[in-house]
Design a protein around this motif. Structure first.
Motif, mmCIF file in Angstrom:
data_model
loop_
_atom_site.group_PDB
_atom_site.id
_atom_site.type_symbol
_atom_site.label_atom_id
_atom_site.label_comp_id
_atom_site.label_asym_id
_atom_site.label_seq_id
_atom_site.Cartn_x
_atom_site.Cartn_y
_atom_site.Cartn_z
ATOM 1 N N TYR A 21 0.886 -1.259 -0.123
ATOM 2 C CA TYR A 21 -0.132 0.103 0.053
ATOM 3 C C TYR A 21 0.834 1.399 0.153
ATOM 4 N N LYS A 26 -0.281 3.650 -2.999
ATOM 5 C CA LYS A 26 -0.519 5.048 -2.865
ATOM 6 C C LYS A 26 0.088 6.276 -3.877
ATOM 7 N N LEU A 29 -2.518 5.718 -6.958
ATOM 8 C CA LEU A 29 -3.721 6.765 -6.583
ATOM 9 C C LEU A 29 -3.432 8.093 -7.054
ATOM 10 N N HIS A 33 -4.603 10.438 -11.340
ATOM 11 C CA HIS A 33 -5.391 11.507 -11.386
ATOM 12 C C HIS A 33 -4.392 12.498 -12.418
ATOM 13 N N TRP A 68 -6.440 -3.664 -4.962
ATOM 14 C CA TRP A 68 -6.401 -2.514 -5.582
ATOM 15 C C TRP A 68 -7.732 -1.769 -5.625
ATOM 16 N N ALA A 71 -8.084 -0.032 -2.182
ATOM 17 C CA ALA A 71 -7.395 0.679 -1.926
ATOM 18 C C ALA A 71 -7.700 2.126 -2.670
ATOM 19 N N GLY A 72 -8.595 2.216 -3.405
ATOM 20 C CA GLY A 72 -8.928 3.314 -4.225
ATOM 21 C C GLY A 72 -8.545 3.430 -5.491
ATOM 22 N N ASP A 74 -9.157 3.537 -9.325
ATOM 23 C CA ASP A 74 -10.489 3.886 -9.791
ATOM 24 C C ASP A 74 -10.530 3.604 -11.292
ATOM 25 N N GLU A 351 -6.590 3.837 9.179
ATOM 26 C CA GLU A 351 -6.223 3.556 7.701
ATOM 27 C C GLU A 351 -6.717 2.465 7.114
ATOM 28 N N PRO A 354 -11.431 2.163 5.921
ATOM 29 C CA PRO A 354 -12.174 2.474 4.511
ATOM 30 C C PRO A 354 -12.012 1.312 3.485
ATOM 31 N N ILE A 355 -10.649 1.125 3.558
ATOM 32 C CA ILE A 355 -10.057 -0.152 2.634
ATOM 33 C C ILE A 355 -10.951 -1.334 2.788
ATOM 34 N N ARG A 358 -14.494 -1.166 1.394
ATOM 35 C CA ARG A 358 -14.720 -1.097 0.105
ATOM 36 C C ARG A 358 -14.246 -2.742 -0.195
#
Length: 400
Positions: A21, A26, A29, A33, A68, A71-72, A74, A351, A354-355, A358
Motif C-alpha cells: 500500500y 498510494k 492513486l 489523476h 487494488w 485501496a482506491g 479507480d 487507515e 475504509p479499505i 470497500r
C-alpha cells in the motif's frame, strides 16, 4: 498517441499488505489523476519463478485486484487488466526475442541476483532469462513513456529503451537506408570507417556505452559528410529512423517507508506483515506483541526509540506531537511499551477501515470485479493491436 501514458504491474502474490500500500498503491492513486494509466496483473511474470506451482495463480489474481480497488484505484480513471488475457504481449515478446542479443539479457543486474537469492528453485530456464524482455514487451506494446519504478528497477527501463532503439534501428528505416548508411560510412575514410564500424558493433552487441560515445565523437569531428549522411550515421549507430516503438522513461518513486513488524522490510517471506484485509483484532494483537528496545526489560527501564521497531511505525503514522511524547516517555521510562504502541494500533486501524469496507463490497460482488477486468482487458487489447499492426508491417509480416 497519448502524451503521457503510465504503465505499471504487480505479480499476483495474493492479498496485499501495508508494504504494498505504502510502496506502490498510494503512488498509483496519485498517478491515476495525473496521467493516462494502465495497471496490470503480471501473471506470466509470476510463472517465471513459480512455474511449478500455478494452482494459486487465479485466486491470487482476483484477491489482488480486489485489494487494488479497495485501496482506491479507480477503474474510471485507470485501465486494469490481466497480462495473460492480452495475447499480444506474447507476440511482441516473441518478435523482440528474434533481435535481442543474449549478452543484453545476461547482464541485467537482477538476473544473477535472483538466481543467488532463490536457490531453492531451478531458474536456469528460458523464461527466467527472458523475463526482462517480457517486461519490455509489456511496456512497449502500449507505447508507455512513463514507468514508475524504484532505483533498483531503473536498469530494466534502460534495457527497454535499448530494445526500442534497436527495433527502430532495424525496422524503422527509410527505403534503402542500409545502403545509404554503408555508403556514408565509406565516406568517413579508411581508418575512421573501420573504427566506426567496430565501435557500432560493440555498442549493438554488448551495449557498450563508451563505444557509443567514441563513435559519436568520430561523427562530430567528420568534416567530409553532408548533414543528411551525418544524421543517417547517428541513426545507424544507435537506432534512428521511424519511431515504431516508444522509448520509455523511468518515473522514479520513493522507496516504501513501511517497515515490517520486526523492523526489517515488510515481506511475506519474513512473516512480518499486516494484510490490508486483516481482522482488526489480529492487527491489534500483532502490534501489541511487536518486539521493542531490548534494553527495556522491565517497565522501569529507560529505552531508546531508535532501537525499537515500533518507533519506525511512529515515523509513518504519528505526528510530531505523538513522536515527542514517545521520545520523552521512552527515554525516561515514563510510559510502558504497551502505551507506546496504542497510538500506532489506532492509526493503522483508522487507515485500514475504509479499505476494508470497500473490499467487503467488492468481495460480495465478484461479477463486478470480473466486469471491471473484462472492460480493462478489452481497452488494453485495442491499444496492443494498434502497436502490433505497426510492428508486423515494419517486420514484413503483413500478408494479404
Amino acid at each position: 498517441m497519448y502524451a503521457d501514458r503510465v504503465l505499471s504491474g504487480m505479480r499476483p502474490t495474493g492479498s496485499l499488505h501495508l508494504g504494498h500500500y505504502h510502496g506502490v498503491l498510494k503512488n498509483w492513486l496519485k498517478l491515476q489523476h495525473e496521467y493516462e494509466c494502465l495497471f496490470f496483473v503480471a501473471d506470466w511474470h509470476a510463472l517465471t519463478t513459480h512455474y511449478d506451482n500455478p494452482q494459486a495463480l487465479e485466486e491470487h489474481t482476483w484477491q489482488m485486484v480486489i485489494d487494488w480497488l479497495a485501496a482506491g484505484v479507480d477503474p474510471n480513471r485507470a485501465t486494469l487488466f490481466i497480462q495473460s488475457q492480452v495475447i499480444e504481449h506474447a507476440e511482441l515478446h516473441l518478435l523482440l526475442s528474434m533481435m535481442t542479443p543474449l549478452g543484453w539479457l545476461e547482464r541485467v543486474p537482477t538476473y544473477k541476483d535472483q538466481q543467488e537469492k532463490l536457490t531453492d528453485k531451478d531458474l536456469s530456464t528460458y523464461g527466467f532469462l527472458g523475463y526482462p524482455l517480457l517486461q519490455s514487451a509489456d511496456i512497449l506494446i502500449y507505447r508507455a513513456n512513463r514507468v514508475p519504478v524504484g532505483e533498483d528497477q531503473v536498469p530494466h527501463i534502460e534495457f527497454s529503451r535499448e530494445i526500442a532503439r534497436r527495433f527502430n534501428h532495424l525496422y524503422g528505416r527509410e527505403p534503402g537506408y542500409e545502403e545509404k548508411a554503408e555508403a556514408a560510412v565509406k565516406r568517413l575514410g579508411g581508418k575512421k570507417a573501420k573504427l566506426y564500424t567496430e565501435l557500432r558493433s560493440r555498442y549493438q552487441q554488448q551495449g557498450d556505452e563508451e563505444a557509443l560515445e567514441s563513435a559519436r565523437a568520430i561523427l562530430g569531428e567528420a568534416q567530409n559528410l553532408s548533414l543528411g549522411d551525418k544524421e543517417r550515421l547517428y541513426g545507424y549507430l544507435e537506432g534512428g529512423g521511424k519511431m515504431i516503438l516508444t522509448e520509455p522513461e523511468a518515473l522514479l518513486t520513493e522507496a516504501s517507508k513501511m517497515p515490517g513488524l520486526d523492523g526489517q522490510k515488510m515481506s511475506k517471506s519474513y512473516n512480518n506483515t499486516i494484510a490490508l484485509r486483516e481482522d482488526p483484532e489480529a492487527v491489534s494483537k500483532k502490534i501489541r506483541t511487536m518486539p521493542t528496545d531490548p534494553a527495556r526489560v522491565r517497565r522501569t527501564d529507560a529505552g531508546n526509540p531508535e532501537k525499537c521497531p515500533v518507533w519506525q511505525f511512529h515515523q509513518v503514522y504519528s505526528n510530531d506531537e505523538v513522536r515527542a511524547w514517545v521520545t520523552q516517555g521512552c527515554t525516561s521510562a515514563g510510559i510502558g511499551c504497551i502505551e507506546c504502541k496504542q497510538p500506532v494500533i489506532e492509526a493503522v486501524l483508522r487507515e485500514l477501515a475504509p479499505i476494508q469496507e470497500r473490499a467487503r463490497a467488492y468481495t460480495e460482488e465478484p461479477d463486478l470485479v470480473r466486469s471491471i477486468i473484462a472492460d480493462g482487458c478489452e481497452k488494453a487489447r485495442d491499444l496492443a493491436r494498434e502497436t502490433m499492426r505497426d510492428v508486423r508491417e515494419a517486420m514484413g509480416l503483413n500478408y494479404g
